[in-house]
Scaffold this motif. Structure first.
Motif, PDB file in Angstrom:
ATOM      1  N   LYS A 140       0.831  -1.211   0.000  1.00 18.47           N
ATOM      2  CA  LYS A 140       0.000   0.000   0.000  1.00 18.47           C
ATOM      3  C   LYS A 140       0.861   1.254   0.000  1.00 18.47           C
ATOM      4  O   LYS A 140       0.479   2.299  -0.518  1.00 18.47           O
ATOM      5  CB  LYS A 140      -0.943   0.003   1.212  1.00 18.47           C
ATOM      6  CG  LYS A 140      -2.101  -0.963   1.080  1.00 18.47           C
ATOM      7  CD  LYS A 140      -3.045  -0.859   2.283  1.00 18.47           C
ATOM      8  CE  LYS A 140      -4.213  -1.809   2.110  1.00 18.47           C
ATOM      9  NZ  LYS A 140      -5.121  -1.799   3.292  1.00 18.47           N
ATOM     10  N   ASP A 141       2.038   1.109   0.596  1.00 16.43           N
ATOM     11  CA  ASP A 141       2.969   2.233   0.640  1.00 16.43           C
ATOM     12  C   ASP A 141       3.692   2.407  -0.702  1.00 16.43           C
ATOM     13  O   ASP A 141       3.706   3.497  -1.278  1.00 16.43           O
ATOM     14  CB  ASP A 141       3.976   1.991   1.777  1.00 16.43           C
ATOM     15  CG  ASP A 141       4.899   3.174   1.965  1.00 16.43           C
ATOM     16  OD1 ASP A 141       4.459   4.319   1.722  1.00 16.43           O
ATOM     17  OD2 ASP A 141       6.057   2.946   2.347  1.00 16.43           O
ATOM     18  N   ARG A 144       2.328   3.692  -4.505  1.00 14.89           N
ATOM     19  CA  ARG A 144       2.128   5.121  -4.796  1.00 14.89           C
ATOM     20  C   ARG A 144       3.140   5.638  -5.814  1.00 14.89           C
ATOM     21  O   ARG A 144       2.902   6.633  -6.499  1.00 14.89           O
ATOM     22  CB  ARG A 144       2.264   5.951  -3.511  1.00 14.89           C
ATOM     23  CG  ARG A 144       1.184   5.645  -2.506  1.00 14.89           C
ATOM     24  CD  ARG A 144       1.449   6.289  -1.137  1.00 14.89           C
ATOM     25  NE  ARG A 144       0.624   5.657  -0.138  1.00 14.89           N
ATOM     26  CZ  ARG A 144      -0.666   5.950   0.065  1.00 14.89           C
ATOM     27  NH1 ARG A 144      -1.233   6.905  -0.628  1.00 14.89           N
ATOM     28  NH2 ARG A 144      -1.367   5.300   0.976  1.00 14.89           N
ATOM     29  N   SER A 145       4.312   4.990  -5.882  1.00 14.78           N
ATOM     30  CA  SER A 145       5.353   5.430  -6.815  1.00 14.78           C
ATOM     31  C   SER A 145       5.283   4.717  -8.156  1.00 14.78           C
ATOM     32  O   SER A 145       6.068   5.018  -9.054  1.00 14.78           O
ATOM     33  CB  SER A 145       6.737   5.162  -6.213  1.00 14.78           C
ATOM     34  OG  SER A 145       6.808   5.643  -4.902  1.00 14.78           O
ATOM     35  N   TYR A 181      -4.139   5.740  -4.361  1.00 14.00           N
ATOM     36  CA  TYR A 181      -2.692   5.577  -4.536  1.00 14.00           C
ATOM     37  C   TYR A 181      -2.095   6.474  -5.620  1.00 14.00           C
ATOM     38  O   TYR A 181      -0.879   6.492  -5.816  1.00 14.00           O
ATOM     39  CB  TYR A 181      -2.362   4.102  -4.824  1.00 14.00           C
ATOM     40  CG  TYR A 181      -2.873   3.186  -3.742  1.00 14.00           C
ATOM     41  CD1 TYR A 181      -2.238   3.132  -2.495  1.00 14.00           C
ATOM     42  CD2 TYR A 181      -4.007   2.407  -3.928  1.00 14.00           C
ATOM     43  CE1 TYR A 181      -2.716   2.321  -1.481  1.00 14.00           C
ATOM     44  CE2 TYR A 181      -4.496   1.589  -2.916  1.00 14.00           C
ATOM     45  CZ  TYR A 181      -3.844   1.548  -1.694  1.00 14.00           C
ATOM     46  OH  TYR A 181      -4.327   0.747  -0.694  1.00 14.00           O
TER      47      TYR A 181
END
Lengths: 333, 333
Positions: A140-141, A144-145, A181
């Motif tokens: 989940k982190d 985003r990229s 995201y």
């Protein structure tokens, strides 16, 4: 005529000695399509885990990072304009991959070059999580990229907290992935809906900022009986290859790319199924085989016929039946 | 039309993330030529060791055997009709590979099937041994079971205790390899002779029991300036591929196979050299580069253009200049 600069992909995925999964499924199609693929293997198993038994080892997060640092030290990392990531063991491993993506993007930025990251957030399938909850949080982190994510139905549900039971809820989930995201392209694979019992649905969505709606589409693909390992990995690899070859203009482009991918993949699966049936016929004389041996016999026969499918990889067959659908029924209350 | 049964190769060699060496150099050409390749990697490095620095790890003999046992347990090992082996770290590792070859050959025999083992006894180059003396002894033991060996000049000298300084001594060395180890096919690569200062010689010999002479030949190939990693690994892979495709009749056959291999390899090297020159031109603006950085810049540029050479791999170009020579001058006293 000067050769073009090689297009280089760093592909961080699992590896098996025999058969096709992870990097072993992704590398050959990408190489055939002209990409230089650097394969950083996150696990080394004798065979894919569907066999029930396998031997080998996993890399620690430190070992994954160390191999990447070797590339950095020799000026090799920054040559990769594409990043493809698949199965990574453990929460720390997933975070290491996120760190690699960030370092590579920054290094490319300093050179005035871009990076396209296709991230397959491999976490589970068919309602079953096969990674820890920590892994889920790590994905989940890091997604985003990413520029493109390719979750399957269960992974999309896990990332959004939504349940996909219909075309309207599928559409809602894709929109939620953009919004939660900030990922530009979302492709959800292998969706099973009660409304289409004999099909798998594959849907995509490109974020179109400033517009009322995202560019969203879906395809309906006939279900192939049986389980074929590595299809998701081939899917993500072909998606990257054709995304780059195609234009990435707003709307429209993604659905053309996904059509090519589904066309090739469908051809690979047909060939695999044909080879599988032939293999099972010729090896079916042993009546003393026990249940486990019989299961393994079928799994062996179902390994993808990937090197035998070069024509379909190089030239996705015309598939009249693969009609992009952009009609989305309203949710009924 | 039923598909043919896939031809499967088990390839036990080193692996790098970026660039081409070991399994990373062998796998793609073999897959392109239609082989299903199972890659058992003996080391995992970020890049080949010629860079001076690299990160990663070696597998222990136990880890190598364990991966093979995973294949055995799932009925996967016996499907391989071909074995290709290259760099293996350490004496125990080499002996583990010998053990795998023996187990695989016995398993195939029980099925009434054969095995072709192409063994590249990677020990050193240019007069320098880069493995231990224990490794050398281990190779002297295991190559007795190989069908084809592909030592370079230094390795042939190491295996025979002879020095190759001329065509007659080259011939003597090949005969000695047949006689000492009972290997049917010998190909010695990258031979430098004072009599041919601008060429590399590649020579081959097929044992012809009962005949007065073995079938022996040599080719003369123009030297390409520079060092290109992975060429030996591509050579051995292509040799296996074409040996299988060609007939293995006594005499004659090996020289036709080696001609195809040299033709493809020469085309790959020409393309690599062209790409290298272009890359070095466009990246030569930084005058602050120190000696080590300059060396690494050249090594990066010299990575094989393998995925760009598909045409030459699939269809070895006609090479009129590659004339097989079967004339062997007498040694002068």
């Amino acid at each position: 005529m000067p050769d073009e600069v090689p297009k280089r992909i760093l592909s961080i995925q699992s590896a098996v000695v025999s058969g096709y999964a992870g990097n072993r499924a992704s590398t050959f199609p990408l190489q055939l399509l002209g990409y230089d693929v650097s394969a950083l293997n996150t696990v080394h198993f004798s065979n894919h885990t569907g066999y029930g038994s396998f031997r080998g080892f996993r890399l620690t997060a430190e070992q994954i990072l160390e191999q990447y640092e070797g590339l950095e030290e020799n000026g090799l990392s920054c040559r990769h304009g594409y990043l493809l990531t698949g199965y990574v063991p453990g929460e720390e491993g997933v975070m290491a991959v996120g760190q690699i993506a960030e370092r590579l993007r920054n290094e490319r930025k300093r050179m005035g070059e871009g990076l396209m990251w296709v991230c397959d957030p491999v976490m589970g399938d068919q309602g079953r999580l096969y990674v820890s909850q920590g892994c889920v949080e790590a994905y989940k982190d890091i997604i985003r990229s990413a520029d493109v994510i390719t979750p399957n139905q269960f992974e999309a549900e896990t990332l959004t907290g939504l349940t996909i039971t219909s075309l309207p809820t599928l559409r809602t989930a894709m929109t939620a992935l953009h919004e939660a995201y900030g990922v530009k392209h979302v492709v959800i694979t292998s969706i099973q809906l009660p409304s289409h019992p004999d099909s798998l649905i594959c849907a995509g969505s490109t974020q179109t900022p400033g517009k009322h709606m995202h560019a969203q589409f879906w395809y309906q693909v006939p279900k192939q009986p049986g389980f074929y390992s590595g299809t998701g990995d081939v899917f993500a690899a072909l998606l990257l290859a054709h995304l780059d070859a195609g234009s990435l203009a707003e709307g429209g482009a993604l659905q053309i790319v996904v059509r090519k991918v589904l066309s090739t993949l469908s051809s690979i699966l047909s060939r695999t199924r044909k080879g599988m049936e032939e293999e099972l016929q010729t090896s079916s004389t042993d009546l003393d085989r026990n249940e486990k041996e019989e299961k393994v016999r079928v799994i062996r026969a179902a390994e993808l016929r990937l090197v035998q499918s070069q024509e379909a990889i190089l030239r996705p067959p015309e598939s009249g039946w693969l009609e992009p659908r952009v009609d989305w029924p309203e949710e009924m209350n």
